[in-house]
Design a protein around this motif. Sequence first.
Motif, PDB file in Angstrom:
ATOM      1  N   THR A  63      61.826  26.788 -33.527  1.00 27.15           N
ATOM      2  CA  THR A  63      62.222  27.947 -32.706  1.00 27.15           C
ATOM      3  C   THR A  63      61.021  28.465 -31.910  1.00 27.15           C
ATOM      4  N   ARG A  64      61.313  29.425 -31.011  1.00 29.16           N
ATOM      5  CA  ARG A  64      60.224  30.049 -30.250  1.00 29.16           C
ATOM      6  C   ARG A  64      59.284  30.809 -31.181  1.00 29.16           C
ATOM      7  N   ASN A  65      59.892  31.381 -32.228  1.00 36.04           N
ATOM      8  CA  ASN A  65      59.116  32.100 -33.241  1.00 36.04           C
ATOM      9  C   ASN A  65      58.077  31.162 -33.882  1.00 36.04           C
ATOM     10  N   ASP A  66      58.503  29.913 -34.204  1.00 35.93           N
ATOM     11  CA  ASP A  66      57.571  28.940 -34.802  1.00 35.93           C
ATOM     12  C   ASP A  66      56.419  28.654 -33.845  1.00 35.93           C
ATOM     13  N   LYS A  67      56.766  28.501 -32.545  1.00 38.00           N
ATOM     14  CA  LYS A  67      55.723  28.147 -31.572  1.00 38.00           C
ATOM     15  C   LYS A  67      54.701  29.275 -31.458  1.00 38.00           C
ATOM     16  N   LEU A  68      55.189  30.516 -31.460  1.00 35.08           N
ATOM     17  CA  LEU A  68      54.278  31.666 -31.398  1.00 35.08           C
ATOM     18  C   LEU A  68      53.373  31.678 -32.634  1.00 35.08           C
ATOM     19  N   ALA A 131      43.191  37.317 -36.578  1.00 33.70           N
ATOM     20  CA  ALA A 131      43.659  37.261 -37.973  1.00 33.70           C
ATOM     21  C   ALA A 131      44.562  38.465 -38.268  1.00 33.70           C
ATOM     22  N   LEU A 132      44.177  39.652 -37.763  1.00 39.24           N
ATOM     23  CA  LEU A 132      45.009  40.843 -38.009  1.00 39.24           C
ATOM     24  C   LEU A 132      46.375  40.682 -37.328  1.00 39.24           C
ATOM     25  N   LEU A 133      46.357  40.089 -36.113  1.00 49.10           N
ATOM     26  CA  LEU A 133      47.627  39.830 -35.413  1.00 49.10           C
ATOM     27  C   LEU A 133      48.485  38.860 -36.229  1.00 49.10           C
ATOM     28  N   LEU A 134      47.815  37.831 -36.781  1.00 49.00           N
ATOM     29  CA  LEU A 134      48.532  36.861 -37.611  1.00 49.00           C
ATOM     30  C   LEU A 134      49.153  37.553 -38.825  1.00 49.00           C
ATOM     31  N   PHE A 135      48.396  38.462 -39.472  1.00 53.21           N
ATOM     32  CA  PHE A 135      48.926  39.172 -40.645  1.00 53.21           C
ATOM     33  C   PHE A 135      50.143  40.013 -40.259  1.00 53.21           C
ATOM     34  N   CYS A 136      50.133  40.589 -39.004  1.00 51.59           N
ATOM     35  CA  CYS A 136      51.262  41.426 -38.554  1.00 51.59           C
ATOM     36  C   CYS A 136      52.541  40.593 -38.406  1.00 51.59           C
ATOM     37  N   ILE A 137      52.412  39.387 -37.844  1.00 52.51           N
ATOM     38  CA  ILE A 137      53.631  38.594 -37.604  1.00 52.51           C
ATOM     39  C   ILE A 137      54.027  37.762 -38.830  1.00 52.51           C
ATOM     40  N   LEU A 143      55.807  31.415 -42.096  1.00 54.26           N
ATOM     41  CA  LEU A 143      54.698  31.552 -43.048  1.00 54.26           C
ATOM     42  C   LEU A 143      55.075  32.402 -44.252  1.00 54.26           C
ATOM     43  N   VAL A 144      56.200  33.128 -44.147  1.00 52.67           N
ATOM     44  CA  VAL A 144      56.625  33.984 -45.257  1.00 52.67           C
ATOM     45  C   VAL A 144      56.833  33.151 -46.525  1.00 52.67           C
TER      46      VAL A 144
END
Length: 181
Positions: A63-68, A131-137, A143-144
């Motif tokens: 999905t687009r979510n995966d690509k982001l 990294a903080l952006l990664l933790f937010c998404i 990754l959940v």
Amino acid sequence: VALGHVGGLLIPDRWTEAVGVTEHMYHVVAVVLGTIAGFCTLAGIAILIYRRRTVGPVFAATTRNDKLMYAVLALTILLGLAATVAANIVGGGYNYRETVSPWFRSIFYLRPDPDLMTGVPVLFQLHALSALLLFCIWPFTRLVHMLTAPVGYLTRPYIVYRSRDEQLGMHPPRRGWERVP
Ligand code: HEM
């Protein structure tokens, strides 16, 4: 990489010095192991992205979510590696355990001290930001799965996957709507 972050960010330099590890010893081990681990991580994500792009069913389920998520994860890894290489291998070395690490811990003490990050080399700042952006998404992406380890998998009963429709698979699919019996 994960162990390196626990050792470098969460454990204060006073503690490692107390057990006889000098700053120089720490620095040499961190740069050698960190660089090897960083390149292995980069190779790992490259293999995963290659598989996702080239294996048909996997690409179809992307999905687009995966690509982001892949973009932010790859950016974080690249910036971490770039910071390590630029500061320690190309540059004269940077002791992030006096700035980045206390800043990171200050968040968990609920007394965030952003001043500690102001004089830090820009690649470390960008690495921490991504990294903080990664933790937010993180919780809203694939990754959940990291936080939902399937512990019951080993003990749960078998799941039998079968169709309720006896006809299914016996005739070629028709175009349009199937008639509801
Ligand atoms: C706010 C959170 C984070 C902070 C403050 C942080 C900080 C750092 C620091 C200071 C280094 C340099 C280590 C050294 O030169 O010895 C580094 C390297 C690195 N980081 Fe992070 N990091 C964070 C999160 C992450 C995350 C989430 C990832 C990956 C998903 C990551 C991947 C890497 C990689 C691949 C390296 C280079 C290899 C290594 O030195 O281990 N970092 N990071």
